[in-house]
Design a protein around this motif. Structure first.
Motif, short mmCIF file in Angstrom:
data_model
loop_
_atom_site.label_atom_id
_atom_site.label_comp_id
_atom_site.label_asym_id
_atom_site.label_seq_id
_atom_site.Cartn_x
_atom_site.Cartn_y
_atom_site.Cartn_z
N MET A 68 29.80 19.61 50.72
CA MET A 68 30.00 20.70 49.79
C MET A 68 31.09 21.61 50.33
SD MET A 68 27.24 23.59 48.64
CE MET A 68 26.58 22.72 47.28
N ARG A 69 32.00 22.02 49.46
CA ARG A 69 33.11 22.89 49.85
C ARG A 69 33.00 24.22 49.12
NH1 ARG A 69 37.46 20.57 52.55
NH2 ARG A 69 37.31 18.34 52.74
N ALA A 70 33.43 25.26 49.83
CA ALA A 70 33.46 26.58 49.22
C ALA A 70 34.74 26.69 48.40
CB ALA A 70 33.44 27.65 50.29
N ALA A 71 34.87 27.78 47.68
CA ALA A 71 36.08 28.01 46.90
C ALA A 71 37.32 27.97 47.79
CB ALA A 71 35.99 29.35 46.17
N SER A 72 37.14 28.33 49.06
CA SER A 72 38.27 28.31 50.00
C SER A 72 38.67 26.90 50.40
CB SER A 72 37.92 29.11 51.25
OG SER A 72 36.90 28.44 51.97
N GLY A 73 37.81 25.92 50.11
CA GLY A 73 38.09 24.54 50.48
C GLY A 73 37.56 24.17 51.85
N THR A 74 36.91 25.10 52.54
CA THR A 74 36.36 24.82 53.85
C THR A 74 34.98 24.20 53.70
OG1 THR A 74 37.53 26.75 54.73
CG2 THR A 74 35.77 25.82 56.08
N PRO A 75 34.76 23.04 54.31
CA PRO A 75 33.45 22.38 54.19
C PRO A 75 32.31 23.27 54.71
CG PRO A 75 35.05 20.90 55.15
CD PRO A 75 35.69 22.25 55.09
N LEU A 76 31.15 23.14 54.09
CA LEU A 76 29.98 23.93 54.44
C LEU A 76 29.62 23.78 55.92
CD1 LEU A 76 27.61 25.73 53.63
CD2 LEU A 76 26.37 23.66 53.00
N ALA A 77 29.67 22.57 56.43
CA ALA A 77 29.31 22.34 57.83
C ALA A 77 30.20 23.14 58.77
CB ALA A 77 29.38 20.86 58.17
N ILE A 78 31.47 23.24 58.45
CA ILE A 78 32.39 23.99 59.30
C ILE A 78 32.11 25.48 59.19
CG2 ILE A 78 34.82 24.63 59.62
CD1 ILE A 78 35.49 21.73 59.30
N ARG A 79 31.86 25.96 57.98
CA ARG A 79 31.54 27.38 57.81
C ARG A 79 30.26 27.74 58.55
NH1 ARG A 79 30.58 28.72 52.48
NH2 ARG A 79 30.46 26.53 51.90
N LEU A 80 29.27 26.85 58.52
CA LEU A 80 28.02 27.09 59.25
C LEU A 80 28.27 27.12 60.76
CD1 LEU A 80 25.46 24.99 57.21
CD2 LEU A 80 25.63 27.48 57.33
N ARG A 81 29.10 26.18 61.22
CA ARG A 81 29.44 26.16 62.65
C ARG A 81 30.10 27.46 63.06
NH1 ARG A 81 33.94 22.41 65.63
NH2 ARG A 81 33.86 23.54 67.58
N TRP A 82 31.02 27.97 62.24
CA TRP A 82 31.69 29.22 62.55
C TRP A 82 30.68 30.37 62.63
CZ3 TRP A 82 36.13 28.61 58.47
CH2 TRP A 82 37.08 27.70 58.95
N ARG A 83 29.72 30.37 61.73
CA ARG A 83 28.71 31.43 61.74
C ARG A 83 27.84 31.36 62.99
NH1 ARG A 83 27.19 33.97 56.31
NH2 ARG A 83 29.02 33.47 55.08
N VAL A 84 27.46 30.14 63.38
CA VAL A 84 26.66 29.97 64.60
C VAL A 84 27.47 30.42 65.82
CG1 VAL A 84 25.61 28.24 66.11
CG2 VAL A 84 25.17 28.19 63.64
N GLU A 85 28.74 30.02 65.87
CA GLU A 85 29.60 30.43 66.99
C GLU A 85 29.76 31.95 67.03
OE1 GLU A 85 33.19 28.20 66.43
OE2 GLU A 85 32.35 26.39 67.33
N ALA A 86 29.94 32.57 65.86
CA ALA A 86 30.08 34.03 65.81
C ALA A 86 28.80 34.71 66.26
CB ALA A 86 30.46 34.47 64.40
N ALA A 87 27.66 34.18 65.86
CA ALA A 87 26.37 34.76 66.27
C ALA A 87 26.19 34.62 67.78
CB ALA A 87 25.22 34.11 65.52
N ALA A 88 26.56 33.47 68.34
CA ALA A 88 26.46 33.25 69.79
C ALA A 88 27.40 34.21 70.53
CB ALA A 88 26.79 31.81 70.14
N PHE A 89 28.58 34.40 70.00
CA PHE A 89 29.55 35.33 70.60
C PHE A 89 28.98 36.75 70.59
CE2 PHE A 89 32.99 38.37 70.29
CZ PHE A 89 33.83 37.98 71.32
N ASP A 90 28.45 37.18 69.44
CA ASP A 90 27.87 38.52 69.34
C ASP A 90 26.71 38.70 70.31
OD1 ASP A 90 29.72 39.17 67.40
OD2 ASP A 90 28.33 38.91 65.71
#
Length: 127
Positions: A1-23
């Motif tokens: 599944m892709r967002a309107a931005s064209g970025t796959p959901l799995a990648i967006r989720l990975r970014w969120r997990v990485e951002a949460a780990a960073f925070d």
């Protein structure tokens, strides 16, 4: 599944997990003493070295380019480990910079460091 931005959901989720780990890491780093940050950073660098074969190989290749055959394989491996530990210590220590910047007590790095553009980081973190 892709967002309107064209970025796959799995990648967006990975970014969120990485951002949460960073925070989370930043929150921990800002509450630890300098000695504890050093120990945690060293430990993270050792884990990085042990489990990240791709970056370990890249670092070893860089050491080979820099030193050629002047280092034994064991010395080169020791230098790779030391480099990865240093990188992790520096990264973990950098996460505590907002606490330093907020501190105005004598003897802290805030007396010796001028942070320029920090408002941009705060603005980005608020989004």
């Amino acid at each position: 599944m892709r967002a309107a931005s064209g970025t796959p959901l799995a990648i967006r989720l990975r970014w969120r997990v990485e951002a949460a780990a960073f925070d989370a890491a930043a929150a921990v780093a800002q509450r630890l003493s300098p000695g504890a940050r050093l120990a945690v950073g060293t430990g993270l660098g050792t884990l990085f070295w042990a489990f990240d074969a791709r970056h370990r190989r890249a670092a070893r290749a860089g050491i080979g380019l820099a030193y050629g055959s002047t280092l034994s394989p064991r010395e080169a491996d020791r230098l790779v480990l030391a480099s990865m530990r240093h990188f992790a210590r520096l990264t973990f220590e950098s996460l505590s910079m907002p606490a330093y910047a907020a501190s105005a007590t004598p003897g802290t790095p805030a007396e010796h460091v001028t942070v320029v553009g920090f408002e941009h980081a705060r603005e980005a973190m608020a989004k």
